[in-house]
Design an enzyme around this catalytic site. Sequence first.
Site, PDB file in Angstrom:
ATOM      1  N   ILE A  44       2.357 -11.670 -10.797  1.00 37.61           N
ATOM      2  CA  ILE A  44       3.677 -11.523 -10.189  1.00 37.61           C
ATOM      3  C   ILE A  44       3.906 -12.565  -9.104  1.00 37.61           C
ATOM      4  O   ILE A  44       5.002 -13.099  -8.964  1.00 37.61           O
ATOM      5  CB  ILE A  44       3.829 -10.090  -9.655  1.00 37.61           C
ATOM      6  CG1 ILE A  44       3.988  -9.140 -10.849  1.00 37.61           C
ATOM      7  CG2 ILE A  44       5.016  -9.960  -8.706  1.00 37.61           C
ATOM      8  CD1 ILE A  44       3.793  -7.687 -10.528  1.00 37.61           C
ATOM      9  N   TYR A 100      -6.646   2.278  -4.016  1.00 40.68           N
ATOM     10  CA  TYR A 100      -5.569   1.299  -4.159  1.00 40.68           C
ATOM     11  C   TYR A 100      -4.216   1.977  -3.911  1.00 40.68           C
ATOM     12  O   TYR A 100      -3.362   1.444  -3.181  1.00 40.68           O
ATOM     13  CB  TYR A 100      -5.621   0.710  -5.568  1.00 40.68           C
ATOM     14  CG  TYR A 100      -4.525  -0.256  -5.910  1.00 40.68           C
ATOM     15  CD1 TYR A 100      -4.593  -1.591  -5.532  1.00 40.68           C
ATOM     16  CD2 TYR A 100      -3.411   0.158  -6.660  1.00 40.68           C
ATOM     17  CE1 TYR A 100      -3.592  -2.485  -5.868  1.00 40.68           C
ATOM     18  CE2 TYR A 100      -2.408  -0.728  -7.000  1.00 40.68           C
ATOM     19  CZ  TYR A 100      -2.501  -2.054  -6.604  1.00 40.68           C
ATOM     20  OH  TYR A 100      -1.506  -2.935  -6.945  1.00 40.68           O
ATOM     21  N   LYS A 116      -1.391   1.258  -1.042  1.00 38.60           N
ATOM     22  CA  LYS A 116       0.008   0.980  -1.354  1.00 38.60           C
ATOM     23  C   LYS A 116       0.951   1.924  -0.600  1.00 38.60           C
ATOM     24  O   LYS A 116       2.064   1.541  -0.233  1.00 38.60           O
ATOM     25  CB  LYS A 116       0.231   1.041  -2.867  1.00 38.60           C
ATOM     26  CG  LYS A 116      -0.521  -0.054  -3.617  1.00 38.60           C
ATOM     27  CD  LYS A 116      -0.050  -1.431  -3.195  1.00 38.60           C
ATOM     28  CE  LYS A 116      -0.896  -2.571  -3.654  1.00 38.60           C
ATOM     29  NZ  LYS A 116      -0.380  -3.889  -3.304  1.00 38.60           N
TER      30      LYS A 116
END
Length: 322
Positions: free
Chosen positions: A52, A201, A205
């Site tokens: 990305i 993770y 986030k």
Amino acid sequence: MSWYRNAVWFVKGLREYTRSGYESASKHFNPADVEVNVAGRSFLVSGANSGIGKAAAKEIARRGGTVHLVCRNKERAEVAKGEIVAETGNQNIFLHIVDISNPKEIWKFAEKFKNEHKLHVLINNAGCMVNNRELTEDGLEKNFATNTLGTYVLTTALLPLLEKEADARVITVSSGGMLVQKLNISDLQSGNGTFDGTMVYAQNKRQQVVLTEQWAKAHRNIHFSVMHPGWADTPAVRSSMPDFYQKMKNTLRTEAQGADTVVWLAVSSEATKLPSGLFFQDRQPVPTHLPLASTHSPPEDEEKLMEVLEEFSQKFKSTSLG
């Protein structure tokens, strides 16, 4: 309750986070939002050598922006830079080799960068999902060091530069996985209990969403946003989530589709008409909590997160800059 949150997130994701979800959402996009020339504006993209980050950097370069690629691996970064220059014809692409899991390195980079460049838009894209508990050379758990502390230090270090510019923006690439996590400040480095890389993770986030909301309150002249790219076919997904990738590979978004909202937030004038501090998916602000999921945290926990990260940040700043 965790099984319920996971189930809701997965079912929701099947509908919205895949390629078909993007195709459905994009029918309502206004192409003119991103048909802009951003020559003269400077963009910094972390984790820009693949996935990305590279896709976003490429689209910004196409629109004439000066793009600073911040990458850890010099060899892969050189290849990415060459590809971006060749495909866009934009020569104003600069490469900086920085390990975002190393806060001392980030501080050194930022101090040098502030003396040599201007910056209008920071895109916090660098991240990792390490499935076994690993420590960095500073004794930090690697996911936390990269996803949370690295994002905090890079942003904090560059805020003075951003504050000098008109229409300054900070965009952080989060994940829908954060919807299954409530902010947990009691174990930021995941040292207690069984280590689950996917959930660590997701917790990181969630922390990025909190950071964005807190920064938006504290820095009113910069527009902050955080976004979920959907489930995209990136090298990171293939390596960190191989089972998920095998099951979902035929329905995953392309890297460019995953990066679309990053680009929109970075270049569109429409993005900054919306309040600072929001969480976006497919160019729309979306809730940061699922219905019935007990993921709201008290304000004192969010403030404590900022205090702890600031303590870490200042400690590594003093050791890196003497």
